[in-house]
Design an enzyme around this catalytic site. Structure first.
Site, PDB file in Angstrom:
ATOM      1  N   SER A   1      -2.542  26.743  43.819  1.00 56.57           N
ATOM      2  CA  SER A   1      -2.184  27.189  42.591  1.00 56.57           C
ATOM      3  C   SER A   1      -3.114  28.103  42.241  1.00 56.57           C
ATOM      4  CB  SER A   1      -2.045  26.012  41.656  1.00 56.57           C
ATOM      5  OG  SER A   1      -3.425  25.470  41.162  1.00 56.57           O
TER       6      SER A   1
ATOM      7  N   THR B   1      -3.954  21.499  41.297  1.00 58.90           N
ATOM      8  CA  THR B   1      -4.696  21.032  40.180  1.00 58.90           C
ATOM      9  C   THR B   1      -5.452  22.396  39.592  1.00 58.90           C
ATOM     10  OG1 THR B   1      -6.816  20.481  41.511  1.00 58.90           O
ATOM     11  CG2 THR B   1      -5.002  18.889  40.762  1.00 58.90           C
ATOM     12  N   ASP B   2      -5.727  23.431  40.281  1.00 61.03           N
ATOM     13  CA  ASP B   2      -6.592  24.542  39.837  1.00 61.03           C
ATOM     14  C   ASP B   2      -5.985  25.085  38.239  1.00 61.03           C
ATOM     15  OD1 ASP B   2      -8.434  24.107  41.635  1.00 61.03           O
ATOM     16  OD2 ASP B   2      -8.341  26.258  42.263  1.00 61.03           O
TER      17      ASP B   2
ATOM     18  N   THR C   1      -2.948  20.813  46.730  1.00 56.49           N
ATOM     19  CA  THR C   1      -3.755  19.768  47.534  1.00 56.49           C
ATOM     20  C   THR C   1      -2.933  18.732  47.827  1.00 56.49           C
ATOM     21  OG1 THR C   1      -5.893  20.427  46.342  1.00 56.49           O
ATOM     22  CG2 THR C   1      -5.775  18.471  47.427  1.00 56.49           C
TER      23      THR C   1
END
Length: 333
Positions: free
Chosen positions: A54, A87-88, A12
């Site tokens: 990710s 961030t996933d 992101t």
């Protein structure tokens, strides 16, 4: 001058909204760094490694990131490393880096919850904070860290806790290691520091490790299918303190693959608390090993690393990375 290598991987922090309103990776590494306000005496050197969301990353991609970090740290004039990441699955890459990190120079992962073209994007501020941490003498010896929203966490035990709040990462059982305010680092407690899994670097790209979840009435179909498909290990996500169903306990007992037992509950003890068919004690007797404080994502990386390194998946080896990863010293605020 403190020289910080910035390894960019997408996510992101490198994304904008495209036609239809969905966010996609649109910015290269230099674009991600452009305009970020860095404190005096710090120089950033960008190394674009990949440009992925990710959620699309594989273990092989995480190995590539690990190699990029290793290459950066092979340069004697590099004082620290920042990895920008979606961030996933940031917590998984952070764990793999932690399992292999044996250098006193810090490695700091960061990302963003809001894309670049959001009304209030958070990526540039997070990158500035992460660079300040990587350049700080206080961070030498602190190991692998995660920095978002001005909070700095040790990698192991840290998970994504919120999809919308910029303060999106936390260790459910500990306070942050430090906070960042206007580029100044304020440590809150001692860091555990580097504690590598084994003397050599371990890559996990060739390992197939499955995650199977327990739920009311869960049968063993998914477990059997994963083993039949070639899984060399299984992370079993139990209910409560690490409980499952009699059917899943039977599968653990019958299949000769290593099993790490974790829980869908964010914090607390995992292990042989309850007896009876499918209880944690039954699963431990059947051969499962408690993953301690590590939850599913990081437990899966640990199991893959143990398998890749040839380390027996036994309570003694796993305990090095679970129970003493972070004793409950300071409650999370």
């Amino acid at each position: 001058m403190r020289r910080i290598a910035v390894i960019t991987t997408g996510g992101t922090i490198a994304s904008s909204r495209v036609e239809g309103g969905a966010a996609r990776v649109t910015a290269g590494g230099r674009d991600v760094v452009a305009g970020v306000r860095i404190g005096p005496g710090v120089e950033l050197s960008v190394r674009e490694t990949m440009a992925l969301n990710s959620f699309a990353m594989t273990f092989r991609d995480m190995d590539r990131i690990q190699r990029a970090v290793r290459a950066a740290l092979s340069e004697p004039d590099v004082d620290g490393v920042v990895v920008t990441h979606g961030t996933d699955t940031l917590e998984e890459t952070a764990a793999l880096l932690a399992f292999n990190h044996r250098d006193p120079r810090p490695v700091v992962l960061t990302g963003a919850i809001r894309p670049q073209d959001a009304p209030e994007p958070d990526g540039a501020a997070n990158l500035a904070d992460a660079a300040a941490v990587a350049a700080a003498p206080l961070a030498v010896g602190a190991g692998v860290l995660v920095c978002l929203a001005g909070r700095v966490h040790e990698a192991l035990g840290t998970v994504k806790r919120h999809n919308d709040d910029p303060d999106s990462f936390a260790d459910p059982e500990r306070s942050p290691w430090a906070v960042v305010t206007d580029g100044r680092i304020g440590p809150l407690r001692p860091a555990r520091g580097p504690h590598p899994l084994c003397p050599r670097d371990v890559e996990v790209g060739a390992e197939r490790v499955a995650v199977v979840s327990a739920y009311p009435g869960a049968d063993r179909v998914a477990y059997d299918a994963e083993v039949a498909a070639g899984a060399r290990g299984v992370v079993l996500v139990g209910t409560g303190s690490g409980n499952a169903t009699p059917a899943l306990a039977a599968a653990v007992r019958e299949h000769p693959v290593p099993v790490l037992l974790t829980s869908r509950v964010p914090a607390g003890t995992v292990g042989g608390v309850y007896g009876g068919p499918g209880g944690g004690a039954d699963l431990i007797t059947a051969g499962a090993v408690s993953a301690g404080r590590l939850r599913a994502g990081q437990a899966r990386v640990l199991l893959a690393a143990l398998l890749a390194s040839g380390t027996p998946v036994a309570a003694e080896a796993v305990g090095t990375w679970t129970e003493d990863v972070g004793p409950r010293l300071v409650p999370h605020p």
